[in-house]
Design a protein around this motif. Structure first.
Motif, PDB file in Angstrom:
ATOM      1  N   MET A   1       0.032   4.008  -4.626  1.00  0.00           N
ATOM      2  CA  MET A   1      -0.822   3.647  -2.716  1.00  0.00           C
ATOM      3  C   MET A   1      -1.297   2.536  -3.323  1.00  0.00           C
ATOM      4  SD  MET A   1      -2.933   7.500  -2.383  1.00  0.00           S
ATOM      5  CE  MET A   1      -3.347   6.387  -0.509  1.00  0.00           C
ATOM      6  N   TYR A   2      -1.580   2.094  -4.161  1.00  0.00           N
ATOM      7  CA  TYR A   2      -2.184   0.605  -4.727  1.00  0.00           C
ATOM      8  C   TYR A   2      -1.000   0.110  -4.203  1.00  0.00           C
ATOM      9  CZ  TYR A   2      -6.692   2.077  -7.462  1.00  0.00           C
ATOM     10  OH  TYR A   2      -8.056   2.016  -7.996  1.00  0.00           O
TER      11      TYR A   2
ATOM     12  N   CYS B   1      -1.657  -0.539  -0.549  1.00  0.00           N
ATOM     13  CA  CYS B   1      -2.327  -0.784   0.246  1.00  0.00           C
ATOM     14  C   CYS B   1      -3.321  -2.097   0.120  1.00  0.00           C
ATOM     15  CB  CYS B   1      -3.777   0.354   0.135  1.00  0.00           C
ATOM     16  SG  CYS B   1      -3.215   1.706   0.847  1.00  0.00           S
TER      17      CYS B   1
ATOM     18  N   THR C   1       4.453   8.032   1.152  1.00  0.00           N
ATOM     19  CA  THR C   1       3.547   9.050  -0.237  1.00  0.00           C
ATOM     20  C   THR C   1       2.925  10.203   0.364  1.00  0.00           C
ATOM     21  OG1 THR C   1       2.904   6.094  -0.637  1.00  0.00           O
ATOM     22  CG2 THR C   1       1.479   7.945  -1.030  1.00  0.00           C
TER      23      THR C   1
ATOM     24  N   GLU D   1      -5.070  14.158   2.923  1.00  0.00           N
ATOM     25  CA  GLU D   1      -3.649  13.488   2.847  1.00  0.00           C
ATOM     26  C   GLU D   1      -2.872  13.938   4.404  1.00  0.00           C
ATOM     27  OE1 GLU D   1      -1.753  11.535   0.867  1.00  0.00           O
ATOM     28  OE2 GLU D   1      -3.171  10.208   1.440  1.00  0.00           O
TER      29      GLU D   1
ATOM     30  N   ASN E   1       2.525   4.174   3.102  1.00  0.00           N
ATOM     31  CA  ASN E   1       1.565   4.622   2.935  1.00  0.00           C
ATOM     32  C   ASN E   1       0.990   6.211   3.696  1.00  0.00           C
ATOM     33  OD1 ASN E   1      -0.666   4.331   1.353  1.00  0.00           O
ATOM     34  ND2 ASN E   1      -1.876   3.121   2.380  1.00  0.00           N
TER      35      ASN E   1
ATOM     36  N   GLY F   1      -8.725   6.024   4.101  1.00  0.00           N
ATOM     37  CA  GLY F   1      -8.090   6.016   3.678  1.00  0.00           C
ATOM     38  C   GLY F   1      -9.012   5.507   2.481  1.00  0.00           C
TER      39      GLY F   1
ATOM     40  N   ASN G   1       3.379  13.061  -3.011  1.00  0.00           N
ATOM     41  CA  ASN G   1       2.172  13.459  -3.965  1.00  0.00           C
ATOM     42  C   ASN G   1       2.264  14.722  -3.707  1.00  0.00           C
ATOM     43  OD1 ASN G   1       1.444  10.476  -3.804  1.00  0.00           O
ATOM     44  ND2 ASN G   1      -0.111  11.542  -1.780  1.00  0.00           N
TER      45      ASN G   1
END
Length: 318
Positions: free
Chosen positions: A257-258, A261, A288, A76, A284, A114, A292
């Motif tokens: 994230m899903y 993306c 994110t 990341e 993203n 990614g 995190n």
């Protein structure tokens, strides 16, 4: 006719650099947004590096789950470092140009890291499945050799899945315009600028992106379906709560994230919704990674304890 078109393309000026448009609507507030994004970037880096240092310093956290988590945090950091510094330059000085080579290098790094992140998230799902559903076999299966092999495999898969479409895209003709309606060199905007026929590359990239995101999602769904069944069979409510608490942070990160993306990459026509992609990509690459470390630390009692112990050691040394 086809030969005439090819001749015209060769005679046109070849693009040697691109212009990153950034966020033109707020460019007049560049210094303010520079400070906001700089603060978010530094917080993300410090938060993720703190997680890595705590995990490697505290022997209680040197387990497969935290090993994967430390690798996730490191990737990341690398991912946002490939994007945010250029965005900060755009906000601060207005320098929006990026060379052809640098642009495609940035595109590859972002896609490679990614994809690696999603493969790693699926490994984390598998790890939680084995820890909760197969506790007796877990230490044998998730030994150090297996953990290193899984992380290496994630990196290798991310590299080989993304190197081909980016290499193919870099070989296309770019004869102008050279303005990228984005704040970094992403695959969709670059495809849209090419003078060549990009249909085959778009289809290839769509299939690869669909496989990366889809395979990770399928593994996660299967793993957590089995986890839910196993946890619901536990006799004690306290045991069920403890089992679910080890998975909740992972599920929150996955969801963030899903959504972004899938919205950006899993669509056949890369030219569509470029403006909305820019906002989704900002989530993203900025939001994110910032959340995190907070998600993994605020919701994890073991990390809380390791932090307290580290702070206590620092106080004693003073």
């Amino acid at each position: 006719m086809e030969k005439l078109v090819e001749g015209e393309l060769r005679n046109r000026t070849t693009v040697h650099e691109f212009i990153l448009e950034g966020f033109p609507a707020v460019q007049h507030l560049g210094h303010i947004f520079f400070l906001i994004h700089l603060l978010a970037y530094l917080t993300s880096i410090m938060g993720n590096m703190l997680i890595i240092m705590i995990i490697w310093a505290d022997h209680r956290l040197q387990t497969p789950m935290y090993f994967f988590l430390s690798n996730f945090s490191f990737i990341e950091c690398c991912l946002i470092t490939s994007v945010i510094p250029k965005l900060l330059t755009i906000f601060l000085s207005g320098r929006q140009t990026i060379s052809f080579a640098a642009c495609f290098t940035q595109d590859f790094i972002c896609l490679f890291l990614g994809a690696t992140v999603f493969f790693l998230l699926s490994v984390l799902s598998l790890d939680r499945y084995l820890a909760i559903c197969k506790p007796l076999h877990y230490p044998t299966i998730m030994n150090p050799r297996t953990c290193y092999l899984l992380v290496t495999s994630c990196l290798a898969l991310g590299f080989f899945f993304m190197v081909v479409p980016v290499a193919m895209l870099s070989q296309l003709t770019f004869c102008g315009p050279n303005i990228i309606p984005h704040f970094f060199c992403d695959f969709g905007p670059l495809t849209n600028l090419s003078c060549s026929d990009t249909r085959s590359i778009e289809i290839l990239f769509f299939n690869l992106a669909f496989f990366v995101l889809g395979s990770s999602l399928v593994i996660t769904i299967i793993a957590y379906s089995n986890i839910i069944v196993t946890v619901m069979r536990l006799p004690s409510a306290k045991e069920r709560q403890r089992a679910f608490s080890t998975c909740s942070s992972h599920l929150l990160v996955l969801s963030l994230m899903y959504v972004s993306c899938v919205f950006i990459y899993v669509k056949p026509n890369q030219a569509s919704r470029l403006d909305s992609n820019r906002e989704a990509a900002l989530v993203n690459t900025v939001v994110t990674p910032l959340l995190n470390p907070l998600i993994y630390t605020l919701r994890n009692k073991q990390v809380h304890q390791a932090l307290r112990d580290a702070l206590s050691r620092v106080k004693l040394q003073k």
